[in-house]
Design an enzyme around this catalytic site. Structure first.
Site, PDB file in Angstrom:
ATOM      1  N   HIS A  42       0.825  -1.227   0.000  1.00  0.00           N
ATOM      2  CA  HIS A  42       0.000   0.000   0.000  1.00  0.00           C
ATOM      3  C   HIS A  42       0.852   1.267   0.000  1.00  0.00           C
ATOM      4  CE1 HIS A  42       0.813  -0.518   4.367  1.00  0.00           C
ATOM      5  NE2 HIS A  42       0.705   0.788   4.416  1.00  0.00           N
ATOM      6  N   HIS A  90       4.526   8.525  13.442  1.00  0.00           N
ATOM      7  CA  HIS A  90       3.501   7.498  13.703  1.00  0.00           C
ATOM      8  C   HIS A  90       4.170   6.213  14.162  1.00  0.00           C
ATOM      9  CE1 HIS A  90       4.625   6.435   9.616  1.00  0.00           C
ATOM     10  NE2 HIS A  90       3.723   5.486   9.485  1.00  0.00           N
TER      11      HIS A  90
HETATM   12  O1  LIG Z   1       1.263  -2.607   6.990  1.00  0.00           O
HETATM   13  C1  LIG Z   1       1.505  -2.367   8.171  1.00  0.00           C
HETATM   14  O2  LIG Z   1       1.820  -3.250   8.958  1.00  0.00           O
HETATM   15  C2  LIG Z   1       1.463  -0.946   8.698  1.00  0.00           C
HETATM   16  C3  LIG Z   1       0.305  -0.205   8.138  1.00  0.00           C
HETATM   17  C4  LIG Z   1       0.272   1.270   8.489  1.00  0.00           C
HETATM   18  C5  LIG Z   1      -0.592   1.744   9.491  1.00  0.00           C
HETATM   19  C6  LIG Z   1      -0.638   3.093   9.764  1.00  0.00           C
HETATM   20  C7  LIG Z   1       0.154   4.018   9.098  1.00  0.00           C
HETATM   21  C8  LIG Z   1       1.025   3.567   8.105  1.00  0.00           C
HETATM   22  O3  LIG Z   1       1.856   4.429   7.440  1.00  0.00           O
HETATM   23  C9  LIG Z   1       1.053   2.199   7.786  1.00  0.00           C
HETATM   24  O4  LIG Z   1       1.861   1.819   6.770  1.00  0.00           O
HETATM   25 FE   LIG Z   2       3.479   3.127   6.273  1.00  0.00          FE
END
Ligand SMILES: O=C(O)CCc1cccc(O)c1O
Ligand SMILES: [Fe+2]
Length: 312
Positions: A115, A179
């Site tokens: 993603h 984050h």
């Molecule tokens: O795929 C994962 O384990 C983490 C997912 C994910 C959650 C919140 C903010 C992010 O930027 C992020 O990538």
């Molecule tokens: Fe991320």
């Protein structure tokens, strides 16, 4: 050469754990602005800097950064799966240009992405296969990490190499600012988790669903005030954006990995994608930040920013 940059935070929790309607409306307006900026700039090449979350890169061999001449998205968290429209010719030219400039680039002839790459392409272009793209993975979670100076050197070398292409290039950064989502950590992991992080065997659909559900629940708890994760740090995030806006990129050279994690959490290193993209734009000439949006959004586990910049 004409160049521009866009930075866009990603979160797989967008649409799943949404913040209040007024926050959502402000984000939507900022993202629509970035989309309009991209439409008006009309890039014929996008260099996309993004991290990975143990879907494409594993500890069996973990490069600090890697440029792809072909890439396929896994479709995690409902993001689009399938091949990205990689401009292989431009990718090879940029890879050679970066190596010629003394940056020890890793090249992938078939990169697996998640993603982190898919979301900005979907949000800004309506899909992962709509615009010629050169994907550049920037390690933003898997310690040990290289010094930020090397990320700036990478961005500079890519920018200089891109300037030789005579194209309309958009440098696009994908990443949260501060984050701390529940991404697994190799150090101290139980043997089964360590093995998965090292080997990178594709998870079963059930395993993937369980992992995604864990992230969704973490977002709900974060929004409800849980202190189990490092808090989003708006002051730190805005300091980063200030430096990017003023073109003070050498300021990042003194930002250590330990300090960044303490200030912004385990995934704050995703700002490396932003530093690379702005270093690329800066390498093509002076620029102006033409828009800047920031909001701390715990429900998305994101210090969420959108910024656009244009070469003068
Ligand atoms: O795929 C994962 O384990 C983490 C997912 C994910 C959650 C919140 C903010 C992010 O930027 C992020 O990538
Ligand atoms: Fe991320």
């Amino acid at each position: 050469m004409t160049a521009a940059a866009v930075g866009l935070s990603h979160s797989p929790l967008i649409g799943r754990n949404d913040p209040d309607a007024d926050v959502l409306a402000r984000v939507d307006r900022a993202v629509a602005g970035a989309r309009e900026f991209v439409r008006a700039f009309d890039p014929d090449l996008v260099v996309l800097y993004a991290p990975d979350h143990y879907n494409g890169f594993f500890y069996k061999e973990m490069p600090p950064f890697c440029l792809a001449t072909e890439a396929h998205a896994v479709g995690d968290f409902g993001s689009q799966a399938g091949p990205l429209s990689v401009d292989t010719g431009a990718a090879k030219a940029l890879a050679q240009g970066v190596l010629d400039r003394g940056v020890d680039l890793t090249v992938s002839a078939r990169m697996t992405v998640d993603h982190g790459f898919a979301q900005p392409l979907e949000v800004l272009f309506g899909g992962i296969d709509r615009v010629p793209v050169v994907p550049v993975f920037v390690n933003g979670v898997a310690t040990p990490l290289c010094p930020v100076t090397r990320i700036r050197a990478l961005g500079t070398a890519v920018g200089e190499a891109a300037a030789a292409l005579d194209r309309r290039v958009l440098f696009l950064a994908s990443g949260g600012l501060s984050h701390d989502p529940p991404v697994p950590v190799l150090e101290g992991a139980p043997p089964r988790v360590a093995d998965a992080l090292i080997e990178g065997r594709p998870p079963t659909p059930e395993q993937r669903a369980r992992g995604e559900q864990r992230v969704v629940e973490a977002g709900r708890e974060y929004a409800a005030g849980s202190t189990a994760m490092v808090p989003i740090n708006p002051a730190w995030d805005n300091r980063l954006l200030d430096h990017l806006e003023r073109g003070e990129l050498t300021e990042f050279d003194s930002w250590t990995v330990e300090w960044m994690a303490k200030e912004g959490g385990g995934s704050a290193h995703e700002v490396r994608a932003w530093i690379a993209a702005f270093a690329s734009l800066a390498a093509t000439g002076p620029y102006d930040m033409t828009s800047r949006f920031y909001e701390a959004i715990p429900a998305w586990i994101a210090g969420f920013a959108v910024a656009t910049a244009q070469g003068r």
